[in-house]
Motif scaffolding. Structure first.
Motif, mmCIF file in Angstrom:
data_model
loop_
_atom_site.group_PDB
_atom_site.id
_atom_site.type_symbol
_atom_site.label_atom_id
_atom_site.label_comp_id
_atom_site.label_asym_id
_atom_site.label_seq_id
_atom_site.Cartn_x
_atom_site.Cartn_y
_atom_site.Cartn_z
ATOM 1 N N ASN A 53 12.449 10.342 38.281
ATOM 2 C CA ASN A 53 12.028 11.676 36.889
ATOM 3 C C ASN A 53 10.306 11.688 37.014
ATOM 4 N N LYS A 56 18.195 20.325 37.224
ATOM 5 C CA LYS A 56 20.254 19.879 37.246
ATOM 6 C C LYS A 56 19.955 20.214 38.182
ATOM 7 N N SER A 57 19.608 21.322 39.920
ATOM 8 C CA SER A 57 20.469 21.004 40.839
ATOM 9 C C SER A 57 20.096 20.322 41.785
ATOM 10 N N LEU A 114 13.663 24.488 35.119
ATOM 11 C CA LEU A 114 15.270 24.337 34.158
ATOM 12 C C LEU A 114 16.509 23.983 35.101
ATOM 13 N N ILE A 115 16.506 24.511 35.912
ATOM 14 C CA ILE A 115 17.583 24.577 36.635
ATOM 15 C C ILE A 115 17.324 24.170 38.056
#
Length: 103
Positions: free
Chosen positions: A21, A62-63, A58-59
């Motif tokens: 993270n 997640k990816s 955000l995309i």
């Protein structure tokens, strides 16, 4: 436009893909302004550029594991921005057309 340390970005991407993270946070803080101004140069709208940039990160979060070549992170993020810009542009045009048809 900011010059990137692409080797550092590649290392951060690899760490982020492993679940780091902190690495993702550093990627975000290192690249956000540049990609935001990239979108702003296309849209000429501060609010929409900020909105799209946040959505795209955000995309990305997640990816990120879908990115096969970490060296291409910046290009990948910009590509996601362009896709999102066009999607929202089409949506806004459709919405505007629909509103204009209301008696």
């Amino acid at each position: 436009m900011k010059k990137y340390d692409y080797k550092q970005i590649e290392k951060l991407v690899i760490k982020a893909q492993s679940g780091g993270n902190e690495a993702f946070e550093e990627l975000y803080s290192t690249t956000y302004k540049n990609v935001y101004f990239y979108v702003l140069s296309i849209l000429k709208d501060d609010t929409l550029a900020e909105d799209i940039s946040q959505d795209v990160f955000l995309i990305v979060m997640k990816s990120i594991n879908d990115l096969k070549n970490p060296k291409l992170f910046i290009a990948w993020v910009k590509k996601l921005h362009i896709i999102d810009v066009f999607k929202k542009s089409i949506l806004l045009k459709s919405l505007h057309t629909a509103i204009m048809k209301i008696p």
